[in-house]
Structure formats: structure tokens, C-alpha cells
Design an enzyme around this catalytic site. Structure first.
Site, PDB file in Angstrom:
ATOM      1  N   PHE A 229       8.926  -1.835  -4.851  1.00  0.00           N
ATOM      2  CA  PHE A 229       8.700  -0.947  -5.992  1.00  0.00           C
ATOM      3  C   PHE A 229       9.462  -1.390  -7.246  1.00  0.00           C
ATOM      4  O   PHE A 229       9.058  -1.110  -8.358  1.00  0.00           O
ATOM      5  CB  PHE A 229       9.221   0.466  -5.665  1.00  0.00           C
ATOM      6  CG  PHE A 229       8.334   1.287  -4.761  1.00  0.00           C
ATOM      7  CD1 PHE A 229       7.006   1.515  -5.075  1.00  0.00           C
ATOM      8  CD2 PHE A 229       8.848   1.876  -3.608  1.00  0.00           C
ATOM      9  CE1 PHE A 229       6.198   2.303  -4.264  1.00  0.00           C
ATOM     10  CE2 PHE A 229       8.052   2.665  -2.794  1.00  0.00           C
ATOM     11  CZ  PHE A 229       6.722   2.883  -3.121  1.00  0.00           C
ATOM     12  N   SER A 260       0.761  -4.497  -1.537  1.00  0.00           N
ATOM     13  CA  SER A 260       1.684  -3.809  -2.466  1.00  0.00           C
ATOM     14  C   SER A 260       2.323  -2.639  -1.736  1.00  0.00           C
ATOM     15  O   SER A 260       1.884  -2.258  -0.656  1.00  0.00           O
ATOM     16  CB  SER A 260       0.918  -3.260  -3.666  1.00  0.00           C
ATOM     17  OG  SER A 260       0.263  -2.044  -3.312  1.00  0.00           O
ATOM     18  N   ASP A 261       3.323  -2.042  -2.332  1.00  0.00           N
ATOM     19  CA  ASP A 261       3.824  -0.786  -1.794  1.00  0.00           C
ATOM     20  C   ASP A 261       2.946   0.350  -2.345  1.00  0.00           C
ATOM     21  O   ASP A 261       2.101   0.145  -3.230  1.00  0.00           O
ATOM     22  CB  ASP A 261       5.317  -0.585  -2.116  1.00  0.00           C
ATOM     23  CG  ASP A 261       5.981   0.353  -1.100  1.00  0.00           C
ATOM     24  OD1 ASP A 261       5.260   1.078  -0.390  1.00  0.00           O
ATOM     25  OD2 ASP A 261       7.230   0.370  -1.018  1.00  0.00           O
ATOM     26  N   TYR A 262       3.176   1.532  -1.813  1.00  0.00           N
ATOM     27  CA  TYR A 262       2.342   2.714  -2.053  1.00  0.00           C
ATOM     28  C   TYR A 262       2.218   3.051  -3.541  1.00  0.00           C
ATOM     29  O   TYR A 262       3.206   3.399  -4.185  1.00  0.00           O
ATOM     30  CB  TYR A 262       3.005   3.873  -1.313  1.00  0.00           C
ATOM     31  CG  TYR A 262       2.135   5.052  -0.965  1.00  0.00           C
ATOM     32  CD1 TYR A 262       1.628   5.203   0.323  1.00  0.00           C
ATOM     33  CD2 TYR A 262       1.860   6.036  -1.888  1.00  0.00           C
ATOM     34  CE1 TYR A 262       0.863   6.298   0.672  1.00  0.00           C
ATOM     35  CE2 TYR A 262       1.091   7.134  -1.550  1.00  0.00           C
ATOM     36  CZ  TYR A 262       0.596   7.257  -0.269  1.00  0.00           C
ATOM     37  OH  TYR A 262      -0.151   8.342   0.075  1.00  0.00           O
ATOM     38  N   ALA A 264       2.108   1.268  -5.988  1.00  0.00           N
ATOM     39  CA  ALA A 264       2.990   0.477  -6.861  1.00  0.00           C
ATOM     40  C   ALA A 264       2.226  -0.219  -7.990  1.00  0.00           C
ATOM     41  O   ALA A 264       2.810  -0.519  -9.033  1.00  0.00           O
ATOM     42  CB  ALA A 264       3.770  -0.542  -6.038  1.00  0.00           C
TER      43      ALA A 264
END
Ligand code: BGC
Length: 717
Positions: A229, A260-262, A264
């Protein structure tokens, strides 16, 4: 499956949907039918939903099958979804948090636990776990320390590899699932220990400390990698071409999936790095992320970017092929349900075998921090008081997936079961809230119980949601209420032990002297209470050692043993002097250093010896030291080897862990431990970012924690 032939049949829209991941509840129509709920918020069309490539956040085999069925009913090309989940320290049977597993220094145990998690996960329909988290952690204020195996780069690498092996195996067993290493990169260095905060660091520090465990994971064959993030030097990782393309892909040769992260991608707008979702997609394509988790930038703007020549079809195809290749490897084209099996879930979840492994892990991860003789308790004690807000609750910790507190053994239950002939009474003693103040009624009740008891177990520290994602703390000491309870009970009953539950090191400088004995239990999981009972009764010994330094005071954060040397160091950390690198009010050293931990047995290590004062390139030296059990009990200890490069072209750390060995000794017995050092162990990133060993003198320390002073020298020629 001929994935290239399959790719050839796909439309651009279908390819972009493969590169998108949504929660399971976005992919099944709710009672109203059509696109509603979270999918509507993401403005997804029915076509986009039917062609989606993967999903996360679902509950078990039955739901997995339902979601997969719904998907396959409408997916034109019958490409199954991959199901991903955060299986961090167990699926339903929960082992200790990763930080606790770091304390075991036991890679085999780590591998076994990860394999157990993979078995349960596979039965529940999971094919990818978002684990291991290999972020290096130095600041205990950061809530996600609990997900890391600690502050040491060498230990983290070994533990990362063990987890990957445990999850993935060699993909020949039906329960092998793919691992996803995260969060690339430097998420653990969030400024001020505040989650999601910025990171700014030199390449020197990045290369030296923060990247190696990722590199080890890539070399160990991890199937996926998640970006972080945070920003690094002003660039969010989702849009960081240098990190993903230059380092990960080109330098390390990683050709598997990057996710990717959530959400992001869209957060790049909030960072002020992108103007709109179009730009988010553009930056993410440039960085080379294959899957966008829980936002809609690729799916909405991929086409326009392709038409404008800002991304090529080759690049999109490459990402889609990576995704299809993983589906193929996991056997999803042959069987879209993989191993999801409700019967198998019943057989595995909380099975005696899995519980036993969790119990062993909890025993081997508990660190004995202090013992003035209060421990162990005799098997003959008849009146036990179990006191504290965490005494009567299963301590499974944050990120415990499908684990349930009520299925875990609390300390109260564990002690009752271990001592059936004893009377075991409970009192809350205080409120568990972070800033709780003393409640005199609760305190008085607890003190009465402490008077009555032969022995007292205090259960304090942090609750489940006081560490983990989003759960940073500015103050990591115990609340006033907990401190007052400790002081009161310790005065009344000398046979009392403070058992700490936490997802991070706590600052115990203000309370340690008031405690008779202190055990750091972390968040021990399903069998925490039984493990603690076995430990305090000395049915097993304490083997764990700290994977992260425990400060006296939060103001020392970040504090870690392997810091770079300074020009005005404080000698021995005791003698005050003017104009040296020090605090006026606290020592430089932590209260308990990395590698520290007591056992019931007691050990001594003689000064180390080296096989030769010279090491020629390509050769090795053997470092040996005699270890003696000077206590009255048989036992084992963790002998640790650290090096210091005395002079180099860039400043080197005061110490670096380069080896450890568990040594079992009968009371009075001695053994010589040997470690072999080769040139590889002496390498570091020089000023030109080359990984080299420079000629010159090295000191080698062998001892029982990172605070060891005894050393011997050799020279690399
Ligand atoms: C976390 C990740 C996690 C993801 C999916 C994010 O908020 O940072 O570690 O894997 O959610 O649940």
C-alpha cells in the site's frame, strides 16, 4: 490445457477481466438478481462479472462451489475462477501468529504448520494464500508486526522459504496451494509505525534489509507476489516501475503473477499520484501489475489505454498467460472445484493431529522473559487463580481466517484440564481496553483470589484486534489497570506469573521489576491454553527466543539489534558520557534483545574459536564454541552466531545473524557447537549496489542472544 490457444480465443474485455479480482460477494447475484450490492458500487457489468479471473473472501468449500458454479454458468470460455484467501496462520485450526513462529527459530515446524494450513485451506476451496508476509519489522507500534517473523533479515528469509515449501510443496500433492509473498516493498517501515504511512529509505537500507526475504521467496519458487500500500520515495508500489520491472522482473527474473493489494490501484488517487482511475490503470500497467485487487481501473480503462498505445496487447497477453498458467498448474481446467470438499473439511478442521501440531507450535513459540524462581509451578498445587481479561478467551489473534475463539483453548480451560485435581478460579481483574484504568471492584476481587491461591497466572497484554492491519499503537505499554493489577498480585503472591498475549513487542520498562515471572505468549492460537499449562508446569521447557527486540519505552522505537554503526557509539550501554549517541533517560539497548529468552535449564557459552585466522576466497572457516548446561535440569538452548564486518566501503551493522543451532544438553553436560562460514555469508551490497564480500577483518560472536560480547576475529583475503 493449451493456454496459448485459449488466449487466442479471448476478447480484450475477457482478458482485462482475468486481470481483475473481486470479492466473492461481487460475483454471485443477490436475491434481487442482476448487478447489485458491492458489484454495483464498482460499476461492474454482467459481462465483466462473468469473465472475472479470480476472487477472494469466501467461506469454505460449499460457498466456493456455489461461486464457481455461478461463474461457469455464464463464463463464455469456461475459464474457472481461482479462489484466494488470507490464510496467515492456519485456516480453521490456528497456530501461533507469524511473529511467534519467528520465535521458534524452527523452520521445520514452520513448514509443517504451513502445510497443515494448506491442507485445511485446500479442503475449503482455497487455491492461493496471501502469505507469507515477509516485511521486515522494527517498529513495534506497527500493528502488522504480528504477521512478520521479525526484525532479522536472515531469519525472515529462512522462515519465508519454509512457509512457501509448506504451502506449495512441489505441487504434486492434492493439498498443495500457491503462496503469495507480500507486501512488496518496505510496508513494514511505515513512518512512525502507523499503518499505510509513507516509507522513505536509502537504497542501502532497502537492499540490505528490506528486499532479501522477497528475493529468497522468489528463488524458492513462490507463485505470486503482492505489492504494498505504501509509497516508497514518493511512489506508491502499485505504480512503482522500478520496484516491479527493474528489480523484481529484470534483476531477479520473477516471471509469475504480481497482484496489487486491496483497492491499492485507486488509492494512487488519494496519494495524489494519479488524477483519476484512467491514470491509475496507466501507472499500474507501466509498473507491470498483473492482477488488480478489488478495484476497477484495468477493466474500465484497459481498452482506451490500448487504443492510445499506452499499453500493448503483448503486455496484456503476458499477464493473462501468467494467470492462465497458474490455473493450469493448480489443475482447475480439469477440476474447477480443485480439492474443495465439505467432508474433508469436517475431517481436517480441528482434528487431533492438527491441534497437536498447534500445541507444539504454541509451546515452542512462548518466550520466557523473566523468572525469579516463581516458575515452574509444582504439579501438586491445589489452588490456582487465573486472572485477567485474556484468561477466559481463546487467543487466536488477528488474521485468524476461519478460526473461532470459542474453539480455542483458553488459559483457564487449559489449566483446568492440566490439573484436574486442583481448584482453579477465575477473576477478570480489570478491563482489557487499551487505556483501561483501574476498576477497584475488579481489582479487589482479583487480589482476594491471589491471597487464596497457591499460584497465580495473570493473563494480560493485548486482545485480538489490538494488533494486525490498521491496528497501530502510539503507546505499546500495558494499561494503568493492567500495571496496577500486576503490582497488587505480585505483592500478595510470589508464585505468580504474568502471561502476555500480544501481536508485537510491548514496552515493559515500567513494570518488569514488579513481576516475578513473565512469559510472552504472543497470540498462540487454538491450543494456547494447553501449551501454557504444559510450560508453567515444566512438562516442557521454553525453547523460543525473541524475533524482535522489546524496548523499555516506546520512545526507543524503532529499535533493532542489527543497526548500522555510528561515529559516537555508547560503550557497553551503561557509562554515560557527553556528546555520544544516547538517550538521557533510557538506555540505547532494548529491555530484551533479539535472540533473548530463558529456559528452565541454564546455559553458558565459552568464547568462540576460529579454525584459521585467515579465510581465502572460496574457502570456509569453522567457528566453534563450547556450550555448557550449568543448570540443574536437562534442556536445550539456541546458540546464535553473529558477524561484524570491521571496516568496509559502506558502514556495516553492529551485528548480523548468520547462523543458529539448537543444542540439547543434560544438566552439567557440555558440547562444542560448530558453524561454517563461507564467503557468501560475508557479502553485502556495496555503494554500487553490488553484492560482494570485501577483504578485511571480521568479528564473529557466538552466544545466547544478540547482546553477546564474546568474539573472535578472522581476515578475509
Ligand atoms: C491486506 C493484505 C491482504 C488483502 C486481502 C489487504 O488489506 O493489506 O495483506 O492480503 O487485504 O485481504
Amino acid at each position: 490445457m493449451d493456454i496459448k490457444a485459449l488466449l487466442a480465443k479471448m476478447t480484450l474485455e475477457e482478458k482485462l477481466a482475468q486481470m481483475s479480482q473481486f470479492n466473492a460477494n461481487c460475483l454471485v447475484p443477490d436475491s434481487e438478481g442482476g448487478v447489485t450490492g458491492p458489484a454495483k458500487t464498482l460499476e461492474l457489468t454482467e459481462e465483466e462479472i462473468s469473465a472475472t479471473g479470480s476472487t477472494l473472501n469466501f467461506v469454505g468449500a460449499a460457498e466456493m462451489k456455489r461461486v464457481q458454479d455461478t461463474h461457469l454458468k455464464s463464463d463464455r470460455l469456461q475459464i474457472p475462477l481461482i479462489f484466494m484467501q488470507d490464510v496467515i496462520h492456519g485456516y480453521r485450526t490456528i497456530y501461533p501468529i507469524p511473529l511467534a513462529m519467528g520465535a521458534t527459530f524452527d523452520t521445520e515446524l514452520m513448514r509443517d504448520c504451513a502445510e497443515m494450513a494448506a491442507k485445511e485451506s485446500a479442503a475449503a476451496g482455497v487455491q492461493v494464500t496471501f502469505s507469507p508476509m515477509v516485511d521486515l519489522v522494527r517498529d513495534a507500534r506497527w500493528g502488522r508486526c504480528m504477521e512478520s517473523t521479525g526484525e532479522d533479515v536472515y531469519l525472515n528469509g529462512l522462515m519465508a522459504k519454509a512457509q512457501i515449501e509448506g504451502y506449495q510443496g512441489d505441487f504434486t500433492k492434492k493439498h498443495n496451494i500457491a503462496a503469495c509473498v507480500k507486501h512488496f516493498a518496505c510496508y513494514g517501515a511505515a513512518e512512525s509505525g502507523r499503518d499505510y504511512n509513507l516509507v522513505d529509505m536509502s537504497n542501502h537500507t532497502l537492499r540490505e534489509y528490506y528486499l532479501p526475504a522477497f528475493r529468497t521467496s522468489v528463488d524458492a519458487g513462490v507463485e505470486m507476489l503482492m505489492t504494498s500500500f505504501n509509497t516508497l520515495g514518493g511512489v506508491p508500489s502499485s505504480g512503482n516501475k522500478w520496484l516491479v520491472q527493474d528489480i523484481l522482473r529484470e534483476e531477479w527474473g520473477f516471471d509469475k503473477i504480481v497482484i496489487s493489494d486491496y483497492n491499492a490501484f485507486r488509492e494512487m488517487k488519494t496519494h495524489g499520484f494519479c488524477k483519476d482511475n484512467y491514470e491509475c490503470a496507466e501507472r499500474a500497467f507501466a509498473a507491470g501489475t498483473d492482477i488488480e485487487m478489488m478495484s476497477n481501473c484495468y477493466i474500465k480503462f484497459g481498452k482506451q489505454l490500448l487504443e492510445e498505445g499506452k499499453v500493448t496487447m503483448e503486455q496484456i497477453d503476458e499477464s493473462v498467460l501468467r494467470i492462465l498458467a497458474l490455473k493450469d498448474k493448480l489443475g482447475l481446467f480439469d477440476n474447477p472445484y480443485a480439492c474443495a470438499d465439505t467432508e474433508e473439511e469436517k475431517r481436517l478442521f480441528l482434528s487431533e493431529e492438527h491441534r497437536a501440531l498447534c500445541r507444539t507450535a504454541a509451546e515452542k513459540s512462548a518466550v520466557l522473559l523473566k523468572n525469579d524462581g516463581a516458575l515452574p509451578f509444582s504439579e501438586d498445587i491445589r489452588r490456582v487463580a487465573v486472572i485477567g481479561p485474556y484468561a477466559d478467551i481463546g487467543m487466536i489473534g488477528f488474521w485468524s481466517c476461519m478460526g473461532r475463539e470459542e474453539e480455542a483453548v483458553s488459559v483457564l480451560a487449559g489449566i483446568k484440564a492440566a490439573l484436574p485435581a486442583a481448584e482453579v478460579r477465575y477473576a477478570a481483574g480489570c478491563d482489557g481496553a487499551l487505556l483501561a484504568r483501574t476498576d477497584t471492584e475488579l481489582l479487589d476481587e482479583a487480589l482476594e483470589l491471589a491471597k487464596w491461591a497457591d499460584a497465580v497466572v495473570l493473563c494480560l497484554g493485548e486482545g485480538r484486534n489490538m494488533s494486525g492491519e490498521g491496528n497501530s499503537r502510539a503507546d505499546i505499554s500495558l494499561s494503568d489497570a493492567q500495571c496496577e493489577l500486576i503490582r497488587g498480585v505480585s505483592r500478595i503472591n510470589a508464585r505468580s506469573v504474568v502471561t502476555l498475549f500480544s501481536g508485537r513487542p510491548l514496552a515493559l520498562g515500567n513494570i518488569i521489576d514488579d513481576c516475578h515471572a513473565v512469559i510472552e505468549m504472543w497470540q498462540p492460537g487454538t491450543e494456547g491454553g494447553s501449551a501454557l499449562a504444559n510450560l508453567i508446569l515444566a512438562r516442557c521447557d521454553f525453547e523460543a527466543r525473541l524475533p524482535m527486540s522489546f524496548p523499555y519505552h516506546v520512545g526507543q522505537a524503532p529499535i533493532y539489534y542489527n543497526r548500522f554503526r555510528t561515529g559516537r557509539p555508547k560503550k557497553n550501554d551503561t557509562k554515560a558520557g557527553a556528546y555520544i549517541s544516547q538517550y538521557l533517560d533510557y538506555p540505547n539497548a532494548p529491555l530484551f534483545p533479539f535472540g533473548y529468552g530463558l529456559s528452565y535449564a541454564d546455559f553458558e557459552v565459552a568464547p568462540p574459536k576460529v579454525s584459521s585466522p585467515l579465510m581465502h576466497r572460496g574457502e570456509t572457516v569453522t567457528v566453534s564454541a563450547e556450550v555448557k548446561n550449568i543448570g540443574e535440569r536437562d534442556g536445550s538452548t539456541l546458540v546464535q552466531l553473529y558477524i561484524r564486518d570491521m571496516v568496509a566501503s559502506v558502514v556495516r551493522p553492529v551485528k548480523e545473524l548468520r547462523g543458529f543451532a539448537r543444542v540439547s544438553l543434560k544438566a552439567g553436560e557440555s558440547k562444542t557447537v560448530e558453524f561454517t562460514l563461507d564467503e557468501e555469508a560475508l557479502k553485502f551490497y556495496n555503494i554500487n549496489e553490488e553484492f560482494v564480500a570485501e577483504s578485511g577483518e571480521f568479528s564473529v560472536f557466538v552466544g545466547l542472544s544478540s547482546a553477546v560480547d564474546e568474539c573472535v576475529q578472522f581476515t578475509l583475503e
